[in-house]
Write an enzyme that holds these catalytic residues in place. Structure first.
Site, short mmCIF file in Angstrom:
data_model
loop_
_atom_site.label_atom_id
_atom_site.label_comp_id
_atom_site.label_asym_id
_atom_site.label_seq_id
_atom_site.Cartn_x
_atom_site.Cartn_y
_atom_site.Cartn_z
N ASP A 30 -18.87 13.86 27.04
CA ASP A 30 -19.24 12.44 27.16
C ASP A 30 -20.63 12.37 27.75
O ASP A 30 -21.01 13.20 28.59
CB ASP A 30 -18.24 11.70 28.05
CG ASP A 30 -18.22 10.21 27.74
OD1 ASP A 30 -17.21 9.72 27.21
OD2 ASP A 30 -19.24 9.53 28.03
N THR A 86 -16.66 2.04 18.86
CA THR A 86 -17.23 1.34 17.70
C THR A 86 -17.04 -0.17 17.94
O THR A 86 -16.26 -0.82 17.26
CB THR A 86 -16.53 1.74 16.38
OG1 THR A 86 -15.09 1.68 16.56
CG2 THR A 86 -16.90 3.15 15.98
N LEU A 253 6.61 -9.34 17.12
CA LEU A 253 7.01 -10.73 16.90
C LEU A 253 7.27 -11.41 18.24
O LEU A 253 8.21 -12.18 18.39
CB LEU A 253 8.25 -10.80 16.02
CG LEU A 253 8.04 -10.53 14.52
CD1 LEU A 253 9.37 -10.65 13.76
CD2 LEU A 253 7.02 -11.51 13.92
N CYS A 263 -9.11 -3.17 20.41
CA CYS A 263 -9.02 -2.85 18.98
C CYS A 263 -8.85 -4.06 18.07
O CYS A 263 -9.69 -4.31 17.22
CB CYS A 263 -7.89 -1.85 18.75
SG CYS A 263 -8.24 -0.24 19.46
N1 LIG Z 1 -8.38 2.34 22.83
C1 LIG Z 1 -7.44 2.39 21.90
O1 LIG Z 1 -6.28 2.05 22.15
C2 LIG Z 1 -7.76 2.90 20.52
C3 LIG Z 1 -6.71 3.21 19.65
C4 LIG Z 1 -7.01 3.69 18.38
C5 LIG Z 1 -8.34 3.83 17.99
N2 LIG Z 1 -9.34 3.50 18.85
C6 LIG Z 1 -10.72 3.69 18.41
O2 LIG Z 1 -11.22 4.88 19.02
C7 LIG Z 1 -12.60 4.74 19.32
C8 LIG Z 1 -12.85 4.99 20.79
O3 LIG Z 1 -12.18 3.99 21.52
P1 LIG Z 1 -11.95 4.09 23.11
O4 LIG Z 1 -11.13 2.93 23.51
O5 LIG Z 1 -11.51 5.47 23.45
O6 LIG Z 1 -13.47 3.90 23.61
P2 LIG Z 1 -14.07 4.07 25.08
O7 LIG Z 1 -15.14 3.07 25.20
O8 LIG Z 1 -12.96 4.11 26.09
O9 LIG Z 1 -14.71 5.54 25.06
C9 LIG Z 1 -15.81 5.91 24.30
C10 LIG Z 1 -16.57 6.99 25.06
O10 LIG Z 1 -17.56 7.56 24.21
C11 LIG Z 1 -18.69 7.90 25.02
N3 LIG Z 1 -19.85 8.06 24.13
C12 LIG Z 1 -20.48 7.14 23.37
N4 LIG Z 1 -21.48 7.70 22.66
C13 LIG Z 1 -21.50 9.03 22.96
C14 LIG Z 1 -22.27 10.13 22.53
N5 LIG Z 1 -23.25 10.00 21.62
N6 LIG Z 1 -22.01 11.34 23.05
C15 LIG Z 1 -21.01 11.49 23.95
N7 LIG Z 1 -20.22 10.48 24.38
C16 LIG Z 1 -20.45 9.26 23.90
C17 LIG Z 1 -18.78 6.75 25.99
O11 LIG Z 1 -19.52 7.10 27.14
C18 LIG Z 1 -17.29 6.49 26.30
O12 LIG Z 1 -16.86 7.23 27.44
C19 LIG Z 1 -12.99 3.34 18.84
O13 LIG Z 1 -13.49 3.43 17.54
C20 LIG Z 1 -11.68 2.61 18.83
O14 LIG Z 1 -11.66 1.55 17.91
C21 LIG Z 1 -9.08 3.05 20.11
#
Ligand SMILES: NC(=O)c1ccc[n+]([C@@H]2O[C@H](COP(=O)([O-])OP(=O)(O)OC[C@H]3O[C@@H](n4cnc5c(N)ncnc54)[C@H](O)[C@@H]3O)[C@@H](O)[C@H]2O)c1
Length: 434
Positions: A30, A86, A253, A263
């Site tokens: 990260d 994203t 529901l 999300c």
């Molecule tokens: N949170 C959920 O419940 C969930 C479930 C399914 C899918 N997703 C998808 O998964 C993805 C991540 O979601 P999340 O909730 O874990 O996000 P988050 O914001 O909790 O974590 C993302 C991490 O990526 C790091 N990061 C960003 N750019 C970087 C880079 N270039 N190099 C290294 N680290 C970098 C950030 O510092 C952050 O710690 C999203 O696309 C989301 O839609 C999330």
């Protein structure tokens, strides 16, 4: 196998820890140096039940490491999972792919041997093609394949979901990549999760279609709840009555204040944009996103009505701030829109959440943060259950009656039965129930 996970957030950290628990050697990367330093000290940056033990165990056994150095972290990895955020792009609602592309570009320079680059982040159709283009442009010699492997875990039950998924969707055409992905998930074979191989665009779309469908189900029952209130029906019984039909199913529901979280709101918006760009507008999803948006703020009207038509100068207690129980995630939480609308109406807020207080402070700057549910209810004209944490399911009503200014419960999650609450001398207002 040696795996690298870029992004140590909810998805990256859970995926990394679970892959390590399967026996793989995993490096989580990260760019947030504080996050990585905390993880190295054994402190988790997020609240997710069971994750602390899983991380400690696997880090202790040398299978899980943390770094900010992307080039070093991906070196020697057979697969690199991109699990960065994203979010919605400011202004137009498209998914902001800059983090995904930056991660791909940085990783590309460090590839050695055949490597599979996996987008685990939720990304619009065509993102895999662009990642492939970026990697080829950055490192023309690289031997790699780009695979889509969307994640379906739910915050709050993420480890169980990751280890016992309903399905694992893999979008890949390269046979070497398909074999490698099967090998990564082989430890799950005992649980027999279906590995569903499709092409990359289909895999990318499956994730958005799944979230949009679930968001639609929630929004559907929320509108039915509004109708129930007008015609004197009970939405919980309507939900049970339709949910017993296998074609409909009982999940998602539960009427409430509208969906939130990291999300559904952004993914429905991004899918709408994809549809518009492709000349295939998704009008149902457009309506769902718009209805849900206004619903969250609209919940304030329910509270205002419960307080006799005005909250000006009145104290209101909000119980539960995270977008759902068992997480500290405040992204798009219904509590935020509700709090803003109540403050706009002149209310003074007292708030409490078992784990999301630190995350909520940045957004709820005017609110008084309380010690517990009873402190939150103190002096309140109405107590509002916004997020249904278990600890709010058995409140001591005589204790509440002793501290509140008026005995009014607004139950936005239908945790209580109206009869029970009224028997204890409280006015009760649920969602879609009389
Ligand atoms: N949170 C959920 O419940 C969930 C479930 C399914 C899918 N997703 C998808 O998964 C993805 C991540 O979601 P999340 O909730 O874990 O996000 P988050 O914001 O909790 O974590 C993302 C991490 O990526 C790091 N990061 C960003 N750019 C970087 C880079 N270039 N190099 C290294 N680290 C970098 C950030 O510092 C952050 O710690 C999203 O696309 C989301 O839609 C999330």
């Amino acid at each position: 196998m040696r795996l690298a996970v870029i992004g140590a957030g909810y998805v990256g950290l859970v995926s990394g820890a679970c892959f390590a628990d399967f026996g793989h050697t995993v490096v989580c990367i990260d760019r947030d140096a504080e996050k990585i330093a905390a993880l190295r000290r054994g402190e988790l940056p997020i609240f997710e039940p069971g994750l602390d033990a899983l991380v400690a165990n696997n880090a202790g056994q040398g299978r899980l490491a943390f770094t900010t150095d992307l080039a070093q972290g991906v070196r020697g990895a057979e697969a690199i999972f991109i699990a960065v955020g994203t979010p919605s792009r400011r202004g137009d609602g498209h998914a902001d792919l800059s983090y995904v592309y930056a991660a791909a570009r940085e990783a590309a320079a460090a590839l050695e041997g055949f490597v599979v680059i996996v987008t685990k982040s939720t990304v619009p159709v065509g993102t895999g093609d662009e990642v492939e283009r970026i990697v080829r442009e950055t490192n023309p010699q690289a031997d790699f394949a780009v695979v889509s492997n969307p994640e379906f875990l739910r915050e709050g039950s993420a480890i169980g979901d990751f280890k016992r998924p309903d399905r694992i969707v893999i979008g890949a055409s390269d046979p070497r990549a398909r074999a490698l992905m099967s090998e990564i998930y082989r430890p799950l074979n005992l649980n027999q999760p279906p590995l569903f191989f499709v092409d990359r665009p289909t895999s990318e779309l499956i994730k958005y279609a799944a979230n949009a469908f679930l968001a639609t189900k929630i929004t559907f029952i929320n509108e039915i709840a509004d109708l129930c209130e007008k015609v004197g029906a009970n939405v919980q019984d309507v939900a049970r009555g339709i949910g017993m039909d296998n074609r409909i199913g009982s999940k998602f529901l539960h009427a409430g204040p509208g969906y939130g979280g990291s999300c559904f709101p952004k993914d429905t918006l991004a899918l709408v944009k994809t549809g518009q760009d492709a000349d295939a507008p998704l009008r149902i999803v457009e309506a769902v996103a718009a209805i849900n948006d206004s619903r969250k703020r609209g919940m304030a009207k329910k509270v205002i009505a419960a307080c006799g038509g005005s909250v000006r100068g009145k104290t209101i207690g909000l119980l539960g701030l995270a977008f759902k129980p068992n997480t500290d995630d405040m992204r798009e939480a219904p509590s935020l829109a509700l709090a803003q609308a109540l403050e706009d109406g002149g209310a003074r807020l007292r708030v409490y959440d078992p784990v999301a207080m630190a995350q909520a402070r940045a957004s709820l700057t005017e609110a008084k943060f309380c010690e517990d549910a009873y402190d939150c209810a103190s002096g309140a004209e109405a107590l509002v259950i916004v997020t249904e944490w278990d600890m709010f399911r058995a409140l001591d009503f005589s204790r509440l009656a002793g501290v509140m200014a008026a005995k009014t419960l607004v139950d936005l999650r239908n945790v209580y039965s109206s009869e029970d609450v009224r028997r204890r001398g409280f006015a009760y207002f649920g969602v879609g129930v009389a």
